[in-house]
Write a protein that holds these residues in place. Sequence first.
Motif, PDB file in Angstrom:
ATOM      1  N   TYR A 328      -0.085  -6.043   1.284  1.00  0.00           N
ATOM      2  CA  TYR A 328      -0.109  -5.338   2.565  1.00  0.00           C
ATOM      3  C   TYR A 328       0.634  -6.150   3.618  1.00  0.00           C
ATOM      4  N   ASP A 340       2.946  -3.445   5.776  1.00  0.00           N
ATOM      5  CA  ASP A 340       3.220  -2.042   5.499  1.00  0.00           C
ATOM      6  C   ASP A 340       2.600  -1.155   6.565  1.00  0.00           C
ATOM      7  N   HIS A 342       0.474   1.177   6.254  1.00  0.00           N
ATOM      8  CA  HIS A 342      -0.949   1.434   6.053  1.00  0.00           C
ATOM      9  C   HIS A 342      -1.549   0.297   5.221  1.00  0.00           C
ATOM     10  N   GLU A 343      -2.795   0.004   5.494  1.00  0.00           N
ATOM     11  CA  GLU A 343      -3.457  -1.110   4.799  1.00  0.00           C
ATOM     12  C   GLU A 343      -3.752  -0.721   3.358  1.00  0.00           C
ATOM     13  N   HIS A 344      -3.545  -1.673   2.426  1.00  0.00           N
ATOM     14  CA  HIS A 344      -3.827  -1.435   1.012  1.00  0.00           C
ATOM     15  C   HIS A 344      -4.043  -2.776   0.318  1.00  0.00           C
ATOM     16  N   PRO A 345      -4.726  -2.767  -0.809  1.00  0.00           N
ATOM     17  CA  PRO A 345      -4.894  -4.024  -1.548  1.00  0.00           C
ATOM     18  C   PRO A 345      -3.560  -4.465  -2.147  1.00  0.00           C
ATOM     19  N   ASP A 346      -3.457  -5.739  -2.467  1.00  0.00           N
ATOM     20  CA  ASP A 346      -2.244  -6.226  -3.122  1.00  0.00           C
ATOM     21  C   ASP A 346      -2.124  -5.591  -4.495  1.00  0.00           C
ATOM     22  N   TYR A 347      -0.947  -5.104  -4.824  1.00  0.00           N
ATOM     23  CA  TYR A 347      -0.728  -4.535  -6.147  1.00  0.00           C
ATOM     24  C   TYR A 347       0.719  -4.726  -6.545  1.00  0.00           C
ATOM     25  N   GLU A 357       6.944   4.721  -2.268  1.00  0.00           N
ATOM     26  CA  GLU A 357       5.851   4.549  -1.309  1.00  0.00           C
ATOM     27  C   GLU A 357       6.343   3.928  -0.004  1.00  0.00           C
ATOM     28  N   SER A 359       7.351   0.819   0.867  1.00  0.00           N
ATOM     29  CA  SER A 359       6.695  -0.428   1.252  1.00  0.00           C
ATOM     30  C   SER A 359       7.679  -1.359   1.955  1.00  0.00           C
ATOM     31  N   ALA A 488       1.686   9.476  -4.350  1.00  0.00           N
ATOM     32  CA  ALA A 488       1.691   8.396  -3.369  1.00  0.00           C
ATOM     33  C   ALA A 488       3.021   8.322  -2.616  1.00  0.00           C
TER      34      ALA A 488
END
Length: 584
Positions: A328, A340, A342-347, A357, A359, A488
Amino acid sequence: MSKSPDSSRLAIRILWAFLAIGLLGVAGQLIYVQIVKGPELEAQGRSVRMHETTIQARRGDIVDANGSTLATTVETYHIAVNQINIRNTKVWGEDEDGNRVQIGSGPALVAQQLAPLLEMDEAELGGQLIGNSTYHYLKKDVDIETWRKIRALRIYGLEWEPSYKRVYPNETVAATVIGSIDAAGEGSSGLELTQNEKLSGEPGRQVQEFGPFGEVIPGGKSVEEPATQGGTVHTTLRLDLQHATEEIVNEAVETYSADWGGAIVQEIATGKILTLAESGNKKITSQPQTSRLVQYAVEPGSVGKLITFATALQESKITPLTPIQTPYKYTTPDGQQFQDSHEHPDYTRTATGVLSESSNTGTVKVGQMVTDQQRYDMMRALHLGETLDIGMPGESPGILVEPEKWDGRQRYTTMFGQGYAVTQLQQVGLVATLANGGVFQPPRLIEGWTKSDGTYEAAPHREPERALDPTTAQTVITMMESSTTDEAGTGYSFSVEGYRIAAKTGTAELFEGAQTIGTATTVAGIVPADNPMIAVSVLLYRPRAGTLSSQSAGPLFQSVVTESVRSLGIPASAEEPVLYPVQP
């Protein structure tokens, strides 16, 4: 004392001598005046009686790709009065048997008959009929039908001269493209300005002999040199689609409370601009209207990520399946921090998934795999930072400086579409080049010209240029498709049923000094992705609702594409896509 006969005869002879000398002098003067000076004096007298007027050249038409009229010129007449001759002029009518009879004379009766035809107040018109002028204008640009009715009155003292009036049958449609003319009839904006020489033609002249009271002498000397009429400018616009797209854009601007918006549709194979539609067009007057799609430059936002990925693919630094760790938030080795939208977990996503997406952090990681110069060279190969010269005035080259002038943060922001600015004309050209197998097809708005003699001249245009490898271009297009097919993906919500679409969204922050004042939301894409025919770019400037591109520009893009494929008869996609996975 009386005179002698000899003296009388001498006196008579002297008298006759003086008389003869006088007669010879008169004869000599007559010869001098009539033969020697005659032609010169005749010319002087005639020059006093001769009146020369300019015969206006009819300004040529501006038409769309199918010949539909965007701008034309109609014949009109200026109505004038010889105030001296009108004083006692007779006014005629018909009796019960249809015979022509005199019903009166004088300005008052003339005004009574003329006022309804000129749509003027009778008293005001009557005042203009009185005076000592031999040529006073009563009303200009009277239509032909009205002129015929005035002429049928056969009122001695009324004069008229042919003229022309510029008209725009579709009122506000394509107003910023068509442009305007000034009071002198010269182009002052848009195509009216840039094509002025082709449209203007050459004026002619008419010389007539007038009497002492300003009347034309019947049978007098008359010379006429006809004008050369202006040519017709053929554009690449599609009037119906232009009209429909403008309505769609206006509705989107109102729905999302944006300052303005626009949309461009370009034919990929030829570079022809089919629509150049903007919101808020007004009826065409002598006041110029700005074409923001051509004259304004804004940051492309995430649409600029296409350049970063295309460069990395071209330099063999990634493939569509290359795994990219996508946090993120991300801090670069020199301490620049990015995150990014929007907040999201690391992937971890594939390069395709990062683009789909949109990013920022993943794109910065991809951008670091190539040099700044390589990315800049790709921008220039796609003709960013230069005018594209489609025949519109005031075209902006955008804003793009050399990499050595980028500061520590700008070298990263340019990776995801900030730190430089493009016009929508450049942006639609970017995706069109990707869809055209990596070949840049110079955009064009002018198809050619039909001259006054009926001959057609095609407009010159630049030759196509290869911007990037065809394999790279096709790979980027396939990666872009995931944006509208993957749940997504940022373009998933605005797909068009039956058509494969490759598109990229972009949201750029707008600043006033150091303060953020809103966003510019945009989408650029091609349709159909499996057989690219048109490229579309849309923009909403500073929407108050739907500040992300997927929320506002996305629906606008969907509406424009839907109308375009219907209007242009573009067939639906025949095959299902075979796409790259978005996750490793």
